[in-house]
Enzyme design. Structure first.
Site, mmCIF file in Angstrom:
data_model
loop_
_atom_site.group_PDB
_atom_site.id
_atom_site.type_symbol
_atom_site.label_atom_id
_atom_site.label_comp_id
_atom_site.label_asym_id
_atom_site.label_seq_id
_atom_site.Cartn_x
_atom_site.Cartn_y
_atom_site.Cartn_z
ATOM 1 N N LYS A 163 0.865 -0.934 -0.030
ATOM 2 C CA LYS A 163 -0.030 -0.040 -0.021
ATOM 3 C C LYS A 163 0.917 1.122 0.001
ATOM 4 O O LYS A 163 1.479 1.609 0.978
ATOM 5 C CB LYS A 163 -0.678 -0.065 1.284
ATOM 6 N N GLY A 181 4.948 3.869 11.272
ATOM 7 C CA GLY A 181 4.097 5.089 11.159
ATOM 8 C C GLY A 181 3.596 5.360 12.441
ATOM 9 O O GLY A 181 4.305 5.095 13.624
ATOM 10 N N SER A 182 2.692 6.181 12.523
ATOM 11 C CA SER A 182 2.160 6.865 13.778
ATOM 12 C C SER A 182 1.388 5.799 14.446
ATOM 13 O O SER A 182 1.065 4.456 14.214
ATOM 14 C CB SER A 182 1.252 7.874 13.554
ATOM 15 N N GLY A 228 -2.353 5.245 13.500
ATOM 16 C CA GLY A 228 -2.382 4.434 12.363
ATOM 17 C C GLY A 228 -2.304 3.002 12.685
ATOM 18 O O GLY A 228 -2.982 2.014 12.120
ATOM 19 N N GLY A 229 -1.145 2.827 13.204
ATOM 20 C CA GLY A 229 -0.562 1.376 13.643
ATOM 21 C C GLY A 229 -1.623 0.887 14.327
ATOM 22 O O GLY A 229 -2.195 -0.376 14.058
ATOM 23 N N GLU A 248 5.605 -0.797 13.405
ATOM 24 C CA GLU A 248 6.447 -0.103 14.447
ATOM 25 C C GLU A 248 6.104 1.386 14.324
ATOM 26 O O GLU A 248 5.824 1.954 13.282
ATOM 27 C CB GLU A 248 7.879 -0.125 13.480
ATOM 28 N N CYS A 265 12.234 7.799 13.610
ATOM 29 C CA CYS A 265 11.653 7.278 15.002
ATOM 30 C C CYS A 265 12.308 7.156 16.220
ATOM 31 O O CYS A 265 11.851 6.643 17.117
ATOM 32 C CB CYS A 265 10.797 5.989 14.446
ATOM 33 N N GLU A 325 4.778 11.844 21.763
ATOM 34 C CA GLU A 325 5.800 12.195 20.852
ATOM 35 C C GLU A 325 5.371 13.480 20.121
ATOM 36 O O GLU A 325 4.053 13.697 19.802
ATOM 37 C CB GLU A 325 5.848 11.137 19.856
#
Lengths: 527, 527
Positions: free
Chosen positions: A183, A240-241, A244-245, A264, A301, A392
């Site tokens: 994606k 990602g965030s 989202g994860g 992650e 990250c 974060e």
């Protein structure tokens, strides 16, 4: 050269009606090319094709799969400056970074190729039969790792190459024997298409089955949601965030057949500065950390977002030196207006918390989408009481937490969420005095660093990039290094299976010459 | 000897107001002892204590932990006939089975003790520094497995010893360095308390920290729910029904910090009989399978509930021989009135499905809670169309699916849910003719068996007990064998960490003498 279309296996396709463009944050303009978001029909076709490919590809030899991975690396290199130019136009990152990341991407592909060519990674175990054992005979049982099935990989905004189309997740999944559907990240769809074209070329050249790889464009979340929910998708990789994860993890967990999601996600990467080290090396540490906080405009990250010290002159001096050093650094452009928009919003939100003080922020004139780096401070007690301060702020932002004493420092570390990394800055015997702090840190992170910086993730077998939630959704695996292949495989046993029908890794003759655990002893011998 | 109380570490406790008794299915009467279900307060105390223990226990040497595991095995053996008597009274299973299962439990404990004493299992990886590397120096990075934290283990109804209090999950978790809280199974709370007392004795004798093990009684789901939701619980092991395992998985996935749940759940363990084998050996296969279906009154997770063949005289003959043989076997008592109640209800539900025919059922007089074994048949087309027929009927029940041809057989296998095992009964070259069937089966199971029976799970390194969902909630791990330790650990990296502060497994000197991957080469040498 760029078509803006999806790759369904080697076929390009643009059935959908939704279109979008990428954005150049430096020129502050949209890039020219139009991309076609994948339609429901195209998603279905890509997954069906991946499943068909899986039935063959899962049994391909390590040798054949390694040819494919090496060919991908070659084809990516063959893209030459077109890739670098596209990368820069879609990310605002400098060419040097683009070349470095390409090197890393190619290195990852070749590392996995070497791993699967060698073949030991399948963890071949053999327990031979004992037909005369009482009360019942012992059968012959042999085990090895086998691929899970089609894997969906989500491209990362901050690594258009190394954690996107042909990045670590894709390389590991293809090495494992899993077809991959990417994606593509909407911010660098052109870079994604170029890399996808390289993978498709490599697949053709090395005789891989149709559907071993597909690349789907998307501008929003719909394509990803449909992919994760598709019954023939068997695992998901994401960088990602946290939001989202976690959303993908939740979707996958609610399926009729839940599937593993390795996400992650965020991390503030706490750094603990012990007093003696600050006293002896405060100035040089300030310089080093000014660099680490602003590296890649803070878009890593492993960016050090939380710095801890115990109150006193040395810490005061460190804060003031860090503030001086950080504004000497030329501010950088962020990846996209949305990213800098979030940076500014999150910074503002943090600064609205009672007790957080802005010590310094870059104040000179800046260009479009350029982020102003900032250093803030807060009292330990305030930090401990307000979880909003633990979040974060993605970008060149850091917070120095001024702790009352060792006990408060330990109490704070114990309360932190899971992190990718934790760093300890210490002189000789200080570690023993602060062993409680070190133990607390160890239980919160995936990697612990001594007298270094968290930025810079070495690609090697010993690396752990992952950690307790929310650093990742499954701390039992790493996202970087050859062991990341383990995310996409499962163990499989053959009982009393005829030798000629066994996979080569488990045959009596050990035709691959790999290291196997035979009756509980490591061996490369034939049986 | 039995107190009916919970163990919070070594302290017995009975704060709750809910009490219950276990049941003897043979005498069809409640057993005498009263058990106290754990209260919310006791659950909290047990988890808090487990967390405190974790901070020490995670760093205990393999040698010390192995002493603990071996001591548990010794103490279980010291329980002698008391344990066997209690086991039989709470399960209705014969003393021979009790002794066999005790032997297996002790063997598992000793196997893990040996594994951790040797120490290689931590997967030590070392990549040494390259200070002169350009453009940036390579740091020293070292990795090993480390414990996740407190683990909750749910006792299994059908294995009061080997998959309960000190069973495979507990042994693996304690070996990994994780304290364990057992949610004791209500059907055998007395057996559970005896084994718990053995573990507590062993913990005392070998100097383990308070809270390394606790045992909580429960009569319903509340205790388990609270345990899985507790923030300091970091992983869950479960053996039981799909409904139960999925409920725990869903709870764990909804936590603020999701945690891994390894649930080994239902399976119908398909067996494919190829035509030539049926022709040549149909009669002896019928006898073997009559035994496998009724073994332990069908109360094994590897019970063969689905038998596939291609229509013809040989299959007809096999069905009639299987039916004759199965009623010659003395029926057995099931574990509990609830279990036989479910067996009868599920059998009835299956038989109410259109097209399922009852070929034979044991019809003579039987005692309390004794299950009547049954053989049923169904047409392949009917089976393919009705997913209700794919569900497990836990007990001595099997269904012979009569397929039209090879294509239908393959289509059916492709549609099956994930399974612990798949078995192929074949003569020499038949496998090549049916390679599509074999490939389909392989992708649905965790273990594939050639010319054998699925019942009987060998405890050895090559065993996979697990498989695609719903055989287990995470096919990437096995529940049986030493590799099951991997469910409870995560990789952890030390970067540039001082040698004297590293754990022994990663020190330059290699004081444990273990096998390590040093700069990508296996080695037992010091650095």
């Amino acid at each position: 050269m760029i078509t803006g279309k999806n790759y369904i296996g080697s076929r390009t396709s643009s059935l959908g009606s939704k279109i979008f463009k990428t954005f150049n944050p430096i020129s502050n303009k949209e890039n020219e090319q139009t991309f076609y978001e994948a339609s429901t029909q195209e998603i279905k076709e890509a997954v069906d094709l991946a499943w068909e490919a899986f039935l063959y590809y899962q049994d391909f030899s390590g040798e054949r799969k390694s040819e494919f991975l090496n060919a991908i690396a070659d084809e990516i290199e063959s893209l030459g400056d077109d890739l670098i130019d596209m990368y820069c136009a879609e990310s605002g990152l400098p060419a040097g970074r683009a070349m470095g990341e390409r090197g890393r991407t190619v290195f990852q592909l070749r590392s996995f190729a070497e791993l699967i060519k060698k073949g030991d990674w399948v963890e071949a175990h053999i327990d031979t039969a004992l037909p005369d054992r009482a009360p019942i005979p012992k059968p012959d049982i042999r085990k090895m790792m086998t691929a899970l099935g089609p894997v969906v990989v989500f491209g990362a905004s901050n690594f258009p190459l190394a954690y996107s189309t042909a990045g670590g997740d894709t390389a590991a999944a293809l090495a494992a024997g899993c077809p991959v559907i990417v994606k593509s990240h909407p911010m660098h769809a052109g870079t994604g298409e170029l890399v996808a074209s390289a993978i498709i070329k490599a697949a053709r050249k090395t005789g891989m089955p149709q559907g071993v790889f597909s690349n789907l464009n998307s501008s929003g979340i719909e394509v990803g949601v449909q992919l994760v929910q598709h019954p023939q998708v068997k695992a998901v990789g994401f960088t990602g965030s946290i939001r989202g994860g976690r959303a993908l993890y939740d979707l996958a967990a609610k399926r009729e057949e839940p599937i593993p999601v390795f996400a992650e996600m965020g991390s503030v990467n706490p750094v603990v500065f012990l007093p003696e080290a600050l006293m002896k090396r405060g100035d040089s540490l300030a310089k080093t950390y000014a660099g680490s906080v602003t590296l890649g405009t803070g878009q890593f990250c492993t960016n050090p977002g939380l710095l801890f010290g115990i109150k006193g002159d040395a810490l005061d001096q460190f804060i003031s030196r860090l503030s001086e050093e950080i504004v000497l650094i030329e501010p950088g452009c962020m990846l996209h207006p949305n990213i800098i928009g979030n940076y500014e919003a999150n910074k503002k939100k943090a600064l609205s918390q009672p007790g957080l003080k802005l010590v310094t922020e870059y104040e000179q004139a800046i260009g479009h989408n350029v982020a102003r780096q900032a250093v803030t401070t807060v009292e330990g007690t305030t930090f401990l009481q307000n979880p909003a301060l633990h979040q974060e702020v993605f970008g060149p932002f850091t917070m120095v937490v001024q702790c009352k004493d060792k006990e408060q420092l330990e109490a704070i570390i114990l309360k932190l969420e899971g992190q990718l990394t934790g760093t300890l800055i210490a002189e000789g015997n200080e570690v023993n005095t602060f062993s409680g702090v070190v133990d607390a840190l160890r239980n919160r992170v995936g990697r612990i660093i001594f007298n270094g910086v968290p930025t810079g993730v070495e690609v090697c077998p010993s690396m752990v990039h992952g950690g307790p939630y929310p650093a990742s959704t499954d701390s039992r695996f790493t996202a970087v290094g050859i062991d990341s292949i383990k995310r996409w495989v499962r163990p499989f046993s053959y009982q009393d299976w005829p030798n000629n029908l066994l996979p080569d890794a488990l045959k009596n003759e050990n035709p691959l010459g790999i290291i196997r655990l035979v009756n509980n002893q490591l061996s490369t011998e034939a049986l």
